[in-house]
Design an enzyme around this catalytic site. Sequence first.
Site, mmCIF file in Angstrom:
data_model
loop_
_atom_site.group_PDB
_atom_site.id
_atom_site.type_symbol
_atom_site.label_atom_id
_atom_site.label_comp_id
_atom_site.label_asym_id
_atom_site.label_seq_id
_atom_site.Cartn_x
_atom_site.Cartn_y
_atom_site.Cartn_z
ATOM 1 N N GLU A 233 0.807 -1.233 0.000
ATOM 2 C CA GLU A 233 0.000 0.000 0.000
ATOM 3 C C GLU A 233 0.832 1.271 0.000
ATOM 4 O O GLU A 233 0.736 2.096 0.905
ATOM 5 C CB GLU A 233 -0.931 0.008 1.205
ATOM 6 C CG GLU A 233 -1.974 -1.070 1.153
ATOM 7 C CD GLU A 233 -3.029 -0.946 2.251
ATOM 8 O OE1 GLU A 233 -3.023 0.038 3.013
ATOM 9 O OE2 GLU A 233 -3.875 -1.852 2.333
ATOM 10 N N GLU B 62 -4.362 -8.998 1.516
ATOM 11 C CA GLU B 62 -5.046 -8.713 2.786
ATOM 12 C C GLU B 62 -6.522 -8.863 2.542
ATOM 13 O O GLU B 62 -7.088 -8.154 1.715
ATOM 14 C CB GLU B 62 -4.746 -7.287 3.277
ATOM 15 C CG GLU B 62 -3.456 -7.202 4.035
ATOM 16 C CD GLU B 62 -3.079 -5.779 4.427
ATOM 17 O OE1 GLU B 62 -3.971 -5.006 4.829
ATOM 18 O OE2 GLU B 62 -1.878 -5.470 4.328
HETATM 19 C C1 GAL Z 1 -4.199 -2.122 5.617
HETATM 20 C C2 GAL Z 1 -2.713 -2.139 5.947
HETATM 21 C C3 GAL Z 1 -2.456 -2.931 7.204
HETATM 22 C C4 GAL Z 1 -3.392 -2.506 8.289
HETATM 23 C C5 GAL Z 1 -4.801 -2.701 7.834
HETATM 24 C C6 GAL Z 1 -5.804 -2.332 8.899
HETATM 25 O O1 GAL Z 1 -4.503 -1.119 4.760
HETATM 26 O O2 GAL Z 1 -1.960 -2.681 4.903
HETATM 27 O O3 GAL Z 1 -1.139 -2.760 7.636
HETATM 28 O O4 GAL Z 1 -3.153 -1.182 8.565
HETATM 29 O O5 GAL Z 1 -5.011 -1.904 6.704
HETATM 30 O O6 GAL Z 1 -7.082 -2.503 8.400
#
Ligand code: GAL
Length: 813
Positions: free
Chosen positions: A437, A512
């Site tokens: 990101e 993620e």
């Molecule tokens: C994502 C990020 C993670 C964490 C997560 C929380 O955007 O890559 O490190 O912050 O969100 O929802």
Amino acid sequence: MMAMRPFLLALFLFGACVNSSGQSVREKINFNEGWKFHFGNSNDPVKDFNYGIANLFAKTGRAERTAIDNKFDDANWRSLQLPHDWAVELPFANSDNLDVKDHGYKPVGGLFPETSIGWYRKHFSINAVDSGKRFALQFDGIFRNAKVWVNGYYLGTNESGYVGFTRDITDYVDFHHENVITVRVDATQYEGWFYEGAGIYRNTWLLKYNNAHFVEDGVFVHSKVENTQAAVFVESTVKNEGLSGKEFSVLANVLDRNGKYIGQANQEKVVLNAGESRTIKQMVMVPSPKLWSIEQPYLYRLVPVIKSGDEIIDKQTIRFGIRTVEVKANGVFLNGKHVKIKGTNNHQDHAGIGSSLPDYMQYYRIGLLKEMGSNAYRTSHHAPTPELLDACDSLGMLVLDEQRLLNSSPEYMDQFERLIKKDRNHPSVFLWSIGNEEGYAQTNSFGKRIAQTLLARQKELDPTRTSTYAADLANVFKGINEVVPVRGFNYRQFSVADYHKDHPEQPLLGTEMGSTVTTRGIYEKDTINAYVPDQDITAPWWASKAEEWWPLAAENDFWLGGFIWTGFDYRGEPTPYIWPNISSHFGIMDACGFPKNIYYYYQSWWSDKDVIHISPHWNWTGKENQPIKVWVNSNAQQVELFLNGKSLGKKEMPLNKHLEWMVPYQAGTLKAVGYRNGRKIETSRETTETASSLVLSPSKTVLLANGQDAVVVNFTAVDSKGREVAIADNLIQFKLEGDAKMIGVGNGDPSSHEADNFLSGNWQRKLFNGKCQVIIQAGKNAGNVKLTVTSEGLKTNAVSFTVAGSTQNAINP
Ligand code: GAL
């Protein structure tokens, strides 16, 4: 091998790293013990032991008036054993600053000058017999910006809080007096947006080897499997740091996991002038190889050796696996077999101990994830601890290994290169990640060019693997996504199918996914205590619930699979709340590793175990006759629910989903009976009395007396009939007798401000929804250790451990 004399052969295959005169040729000595610690100060040089006032860099070895000086008296500094995370020891600090919040409200960072600089010192001696050897210090991880000196001589700075580093100290060793290492750790600057810990939080080693030696992380082993045999390729970089040129021979043996000889590469002759290094490429054939897999993580040993004449002068033992990995648009194939990635993202901290995990904890945590059915782990968002990868190699867990920051400047390129060189021999690592990101660069030409530079370097250092990048972008093919071999999706699961239609050749991975926020054992939203219900119902706007992403990944081959955000709750990033909430709620398990209800969703669809699980608990005094939504997570095809023996109906379980019933509350027994492939599986929840005792569940009962081994003891409150009391919150006191120490306590409450460890005084912790945990570390004396727990209103209980005399590493099979 024919030419080798039997004595040498025995040494070669089974011996320690010794030569024919019985002298060791390479030693890796654990240097975790005997450290002194004191806070410095980032605002006041006087309180920072004159750092910034004394002109340290004007003359080599100049250190007077500072803590770097060997004559400095550190008698009143605290004595401790590494790994050490000072952040977890500090009390919580409320703050409006968003970075302080995201780092778990600990007073570390630029706003906290008194608790953000840590000084460490260690005194040690080296025998004059070893004066012809080379010496190096290896730090596996310091958070962060660590400056290191030995005997007042500066060895350099390591900026990264995550990539380990090694410094040659040969020129500075004093063989006749005590030597002193000084480390100044500066944690005023953050590297991430989550709890990062502070201090020398990973293992530290003293390395001893000869002038001609394999360079650091200089042996790369990889293999190619063809028909019934494997070619094992060995690329070893050898350096001659002696004062004259010499001829050496380099050989490499492969042993099976029991130490049995399997094969040897041709001996290569190499002439190296003083200061010269060379990379030698060799090959060993392994007939009928046992392939490393998730189910059977078979590990071979590679033993590369340098000889001068008949004399062995360097030798290493490297565990490796023989396996093939292909990442294609229609899936990940391990040894030719399709593997859907059922992964979790994780940071490194655990309840009670922050980032300073004894090695055993890596095995404990990976074991819990495997138990859930997970087969992959993303080291979000940084270089992992070596022992984490050892655990993944040993237990059979694939790893997506990630670089902290997308940047191709010398500093970050160096970090990326070190990450790859350190980790590329681990069979568990199946894919690299060049970043996560990067909102300022991911869709512009800078991001694209940085990515291209990193990807090219990755291919040079490790042609056997490829890379992804975790993008929080929907159907966007711009910048990094245009050049990255495997497109990573952070959330945006709804856009994966469209992206696939547009780019059918690019493999797609959920880097993620999910991100349901849940608090273990809580069933009502509680904005005062900052708790969210423990079912798959609440997800942040950018994320999704488990049942929104997993069915898509499970049912479409163009999804390689995905990594849940996250396996365990971690400190920092309280979401959706702020103070008093100090830790995240994203975990499938809480910070102690206690399963939340969503764990059983994933376990039903990820593992091949029989799973049937009811939530919520059944203690709802005062809610008689009110409807309560009951969830059943199961992989049974049909489930029937009963309250006090009366059927509430039988339902068909939809694939990759769960079942619900509305049940008017009556105390008693709620029972679920499932039918899985014709077999009956069942579970029940009973209304309990109040807690009367604790069940103590140690993760093992024998520890090694090596001063490092650890055990996790979990506590569950039960009533007089032995039923788990899921709402108990008693305060528990711990007492330990014998040669061991408690190093952390936790209960998974994301809003608890209780101490995680006690540098003095009595150890205690409240139960949170019926559970808490203590982590114990063994001393060095064999004997018995007894942990006694007391609590008002609960029966006193105890558990004993045997600490077995051994200096072996407890957990490195
Ligand atoms: C994502 C990020 C993670 C964490 C997560 C929380 O955007 O890559 O490190 O912050 O969100 O929802």
